[in-house]
Scaffold this motif. Structure first.
Motif, PDB file in Angstrom:
ATOM      1  N   LEU A 124      71.387  37.085  56.483  1.00 51.55           N
ATOM      2  CA  LEU A 124      71.259  37.437  55.070  1.00 51.55           C
ATOM      3  C   LEU A 124      72.614  37.784  54.465  1.00 51.55           C
ATOM      4  O   LEU A 124      72.926  37.379  53.331  1.00 51.55           O
ATOM      5  N   SER A 125      73.424  38.537  55.202  1.00 47.57           N
ATOM      6  CA  SER A 125      74.756  38.878  54.697  1.00 47.57           C
ATOM      7  C   SER A 125      75.631  37.633  54.585  1.00 47.57           C
ATOM      8  O   SER A 125      76.428  37.500  53.649  1.00 47.57           O
ATOM      9  N   PHE A 126      75.492  36.714  55.515  1.00 48.59           N
ATOM     10  CA  PHE A 126      76.254  35.465  55.465  1.00 48.59           C
ATOM     11  C   PHE A 126      75.906  34.662  54.216  1.00 48.59           C
ATOM     12  O   PHE A 126      76.770  34.025  53.600  1.00 48.59           O
ATOM     13  N   LEU A 127      74.617  34.700  53.836  1.00 42.36           N
ATOM     14  CA  LEU A 127      74.164  33.946  52.666  1.00 42.36           C
ATOM     15  C   LEU A 127      74.369  34.697  51.359  1.00 42.36           C
ATOM     16  O   LEU A 127      74.072  34.168  50.282  1.00 42.36           O
ATOM     17  N   GLY A 128      74.842  35.954  51.433  1.00 40.97           N
ATOM     18  CA  GLY A 128      75.132  36.707  50.236  1.00 40.97           C
ATOM     19  C   GLY A 128      73.991  37.519  49.688  1.00 40.97           C
ATOM     20  O   GLY A 128      74.086  38.033  48.566  1.00 40.97           O
ATOM     21  N   VAL A 129      72.897  37.662  50.442  1.00 40.22           N
ATOM     22  CA  VAL A 129      71.754  38.455  49.972  1.00 40.22           C
ATOM     23  C   VAL A 129      71.480  39.631  50.909  1.00 40.22           C
ATOM     24  O   VAL A 129      70.387  40.199  50.893  1.00 40.22           O
ATOM     25  N   GLY A 130      72.471  39.980  51.718  1.00 42.36           N
ATOM     26  CA  GLY A 130      72.312  41.092  52.643  1.00 42.36           C
ATOM     27  C   GLY A 130      73.048  42.324  52.142  1.00 42.36           C
ATOM     28  O   GLY A 130      72.912  42.714  50.985  1.00 42.36           O
ATOM     29  N   VAL A 131      73.827  42.920  53.030  1.00 38.64           N
ATOM     30  CA  VAL A 131      74.609  44.102  52.665  1.00 38.64           C
ATOM     31  C   VAL A 131      75.682  43.682  51.673  1.00 38.64           C
ATOM     32  O   VAL A 131      76.498  42.808  51.960  1.00 38.64           O
ATOM     33  N   PRO A 132      75.711  44.266  50.480  1.00 37.92           N
ATOM     34  CA  PRO A 132      76.638  43.790  49.440  1.00 37.92           C
ATOM     35  C   PRO A 132      78.071  44.207  49.721  1.00 37.92           C
ATOM     36  O   PRO A 132      78.322  45.269  50.289  1.00 37.92           O
ATOM     37  N   PRO A 133      79.046  43.374  49.324  1.00 34.98           N
ATOM     38  CA  PRO A 133      80.454  43.773  49.437  1.00 34.98           C
ATOM     39  C   PRO A 133      80.762  44.888  48.449  1.00 34.98           C
ATOM     40  O   PRO A 133      80.029  45.062  47.468  1.00 34.98           O
ATOM     41  N   PRO A 134      81.810  45.669  48.711  1.00 40.01           N
ATOM     42  CA  PRO A 134      82.816  45.485  49.779  1.00 40.01           C
ATOM     43  C   PRO A 134      82.432  46.121  51.108  1.00 40.01           C
ATOM     44  O   PRO A 134      83.252  46.166  52.013  1.00 40.01           O
ATOM     45  N   GLN A 135      81.192  46.643  51.240  1.00 43.03           N
ATOM     46  CA  GLN A 135      80.781  47.236  52.507  1.00 43.03           C
ATOM     47  C   GLN A 135      80.838  46.176  53.602  1.00 43.03           C
ATOM     48  O   GLN A 135      80.251  45.095  53.448  1.00 43.03           O
ATOM     49  N   PRO A 136      81.543  46.441  54.702  1.00 41.54           N
ATOM     50  CA  PRO A 136      81.703  45.403  55.722  1.00 41.54           C
ATOM     51  C   PRO A 136      80.430  45.190  56.527  1.00 41.54           C
ATOM     52  O   PRO A 136      79.726  46.129  56.893  1.00 41.54           O
ATOM     53  N   ALA A 137      80.118  43.939  56.768  1.00 39.17           N
ATOM     54  CA  ALA A 137      79.019  43.541  57.648  1.00 39.17           C
ATOM     55  C   ALA A 137      79.472  42.295  58.389  1.00 39.17           C
ATOM     56  O   ALA A 137      80.209  41.469  57.838  1.00 39.17           O
ATOM     57  N   TRP A 138      79.032  42.156  59.622  1.00 37.62           N
ATOM     58  CA  TRP A 138      79.504  41.031  60.427  1.00 37.62           C
ATOM     59  C   TRP A 138      79.137  39.689  59.797  1.00 37.62           C
ATOM     60  O   TRP A 138      79.904  38.731  59.863  1.00 37.62           O
ATOM     61  N   GLY A 139      77.964  39.596  59.185  1.00 39.31           N
ATOM     62  CA  GLY A 139      77.559  38.346  58.556  1.00 39.31           C
ATOM     63  C   GLY A 139      78.440  37.991  57.373  1.00 39.31           C
ATOM     64  O   GLY A 139      78.853  36.827  57.208  1.00 39.31           O
ATOM     65  N   SER A 140      78.744  38.962  56.526  1.00 33.44           N
ATOM     66  CA  SER A 140      79.618  38.688  55.381  1.00 33.44           C
ATOM     67  C   SER A 140      81.039  38.393  55.822  1.00 33.44           C
ATOM     68  O   SER A 140      81.758  37.615  55.169  1.00 33.44           O
ATOM     69  N   MET A 141      81.491  38.980  56.935  1.00 30.76           N
ATOM     70  CA  MET A 141      82.806  38.648  57.472  1.00 30.76           C
ATOM     71  C   MET A 141      82.859  37.194  57.925  1.00 30.76           C
ATOM     72  O   MET A 141      83.864  36.504  57.720  1.00 30.76           O
ATOM     73  N   LEU A 142      81.783  36.718  58.517  1.00 34.61           N
ATOM     74  CA  LEU A 142      81.708  35.305  58.884  1.00 34.61           C
ATOM     75  C   LEU A 142      81.774  34.416  57.659  1.00 34.61           C
ATOM     76  O   LEU A 142      82.450  33.379  57.647  1.00 34.61           O
ATOM     77  N   ALA A 143      81.060  34.814  56.610  1.00 33.72           N
ATOM     78  CA  ALA A 143      81.068  34.022  55.382  1.00 33.72           C
ATOM     79  C   ALA A 143      82.457  33.991  54.752  1.00 33.72           C
ATOM     80  O   ALA A 143      82.919  32.957  54.263  1.00 33.72           O
ATOM     81  N   ASP A 144      83.150  35.141  54.757  1.00 31.07           N
ATOM     82  CA  ASP A 144      84.490  35.199  54.166  1.00 31.07           C
ATOM     83  C   ASP A 144      85.486  34.334  54.928  1.00 31.07           C
ATOM     84  O   ASP A 144      86.389  33.734  54.320  1.00 31.07           O
ATOM     85  N   GLY A 145      85.341  34.271  56.248  1.00 34.77           N
ATOM     86  CA  GLY A 145      86.304  33.519  57.045  1.00 34.77           C
ATOM     87  C   GLY A 145      85.946  32.076  57.282  1.00 34.77           C
ATOM     88  O   GLY A 145      86.730  31.329  57.880  1.00 34.77           O
ATOM     89  N   ARG A 146      84.780  31.658  56.806  1.00 31.49           N
ATOM     90  CA  ARG A 146      84.321  30.290  57.083  1.00 31.49           C
ATOM     91  C   ARG A 146      85.280  29.252  56.516  1.00 31.49           C
ATOM     92  O   ARG A 146      85.625  28.275  57.191  1.00 31.49           O
ATOM     93  N   SER A 147      85.728  29.444  55.291  1.00 27.79           N
ATOM     94  CA  SER A 147      86.581  28.442  54.641  1.00 27.79           C
ATOM     95  C   SER A 147      87.978  28.392  55.250  1.00 27.79           C
ATOM     96  O   SER A 147      88.692  27.401  55.072  1.00 27.79           O
ATOM     97  N   MET A 148      88.368  29.449  55.965  1.00 28.18           N
ATOM     98  CA  MET A 148      89.713  29.498  56.529  1.00 28.18           C
ATOM     99  C   MET A 148      89.761  29.070  57.990  1.00 28.18           C
ATOM    100  O   MET A 148      90.841  29.019  58.582  1.00 28.18           O
ATOM    101  N   LEU A 149      88.609  28.776  58.564  1.00 31.47           N
ATOM    102  CA  LEU A 149      88.578  28.441  59.989  1.00 31.47           C
ATOM    103  C   LEU A 149      89.328  27.141  60.266  1.00 31.47           C
ATOM    104  O   LEU A 149      90.058  27.027  61.252  1.00 31.47           O
ATOM    105  N   MET A 150      89.185  26.162  59.389  1.00 30.05           N
ATOM    106  CA  MET A 150      89.784  24.857  59.634  1.00 30.05           C
ATOM    107  C   MET A 150      91.298  24.838  59.400  1.00 30.05           C
ATOM    108  O   MET A 150      91.963  23.875  59.788  1.00 30.05           O
TER     109      MET A 150
END
Length: 293
Positions: A228-254
């Motif tokens: 849910l955090s990865f999809l943007g409907v979980g724990v809202p930013p800026p509170q850190p959550a592992w799912g939202s951290m994955l979402a933030d770093g997804r575009s920079m992985l490549m």
């Protein structure tokens, strides 16, 4: 001599219990809980604020361009990845435990009522359970999250309402067997009310199954919260959550900024694996038939 032997029995039992403890799951879960509960003390920086003077996308300290100022690097806002991981562990622990407690409470209560009362109560609860099970869990959770809004405590209630069905089915099956046992029949003959029979005689005998299910559900709830955090409907930013951290770093992985996704993904993997292994150990430990195999 007999006194010496008797005094040695508790020590032998403790040694046997220590030998049987699951080393790998506890080696992961104990530090995870300690880190999550003491995040304010051990986190080097505020997870929501940039590190003063730090660059964005700094790699971990052992990589070229890294610095010991940010041991696991920084993100796109120059925030400390290590601090965000530590506070994200707290979010995962709270959501995993509290969501499991909500699901276990609802499911255990409905399962006991369904199995013990039977009749139209059983039919109603089981049909609702069947309808709930027909809904995709994550899709249903996303729908509920968009309805009530992203918030950690809302996510706890939502995930509890999504995953109660597994408890209801298992507990109902056990109660159907327990209500035919002699101690339950004797309590009914003695004039005990349905509430007293359920609380005093049924509930203690289904707690083992509830505990096993809870240990297995925690990992599922953590994955659901991360999704849910990865999809943007979980724990809202800026509170850190592992799912939202994955979402933030997804575009920079490549482009080579691998630390933004590897570290939170590894945290989710290890914690979920440990909870599942611990749940399997607990299931065998609490089942005499399997323990004696």
């Amino acid at each position: 001599m007999s006194i010496t032997l008797q005094s040695a029995y508790p020590l032998l039992n403790r040694l046997r219990l220590g030998r049987d403890l699951p080393v790998l799951p506890l080696a992961i879960l104990v530090p995870f809980v300690l880190i999550a509960t003491s995040a304010n003390v051990i986190a080097p920086y505020d997870p929501t604020e940039p590190i003063p003077g730090a660059k964005i996308f700094e790699p971990p300290f052992w990589s070229v361009g890294g610095s010991t100022r940010a041991l696991l690097g920084t993100d796109y806002q120059a925030r400390d990845v290590l601090s965000r991981l530590i506070f994200g562990a707290r979010v995962s622990l709270i959501v995993g435990v509290m969501g499991t407690m909500v699901a276990g409470s609802i499911g255990t209560l409905l399962g006991m009522l369904s199995g013990y009362l039977g009749g139209w109560v059983d039919q109603l609860i089981m049909r609702i359970t069947d309808a709930w099970l027909a809904l995709p869990a994550i899709v249903f959770a996303i729908f509920l999250a968009t309805m009530v809004g992203p918030n950690m405590w809302n996510i706890i209630i939502i995930l509890g309402c999504v995953y109660w069905t597994r408890y209801a089915r298992v507990i109902r099956g056990e109660v159907l067997s327990l209500r035919e046992r002699e101690f339950v029949k004797l309590a009914e003959i003695a004039g005990a009310s349905s509430t007293r029979v359920i609380l005093r005689h049924i509930l203690p005998n289904v707690m083992n199954s509830t505990m096993v299910l809870a240990s297995l559900t925690i990992g599922v709830v953590i994955i659901a919260e991360a999704s849910l955090s990865f999809l943007g409907v979980g724990v809202p930013p800026p509170q850190p959550a592992w799912g939202s951290m994955l979402a933030d770093g997804r575009s920079m992985l490549m482009v080579g900024d691998w630390w933004l996704t590897i570290f939170p993904g590894l945290g989710i993997l290890l914690v979920v694996l440990a909870t599942q292994l611990f749940g399997d150990w607990l299931r065998i430990r609490l089942d005499p038939q399997q323990r004696n195999l």
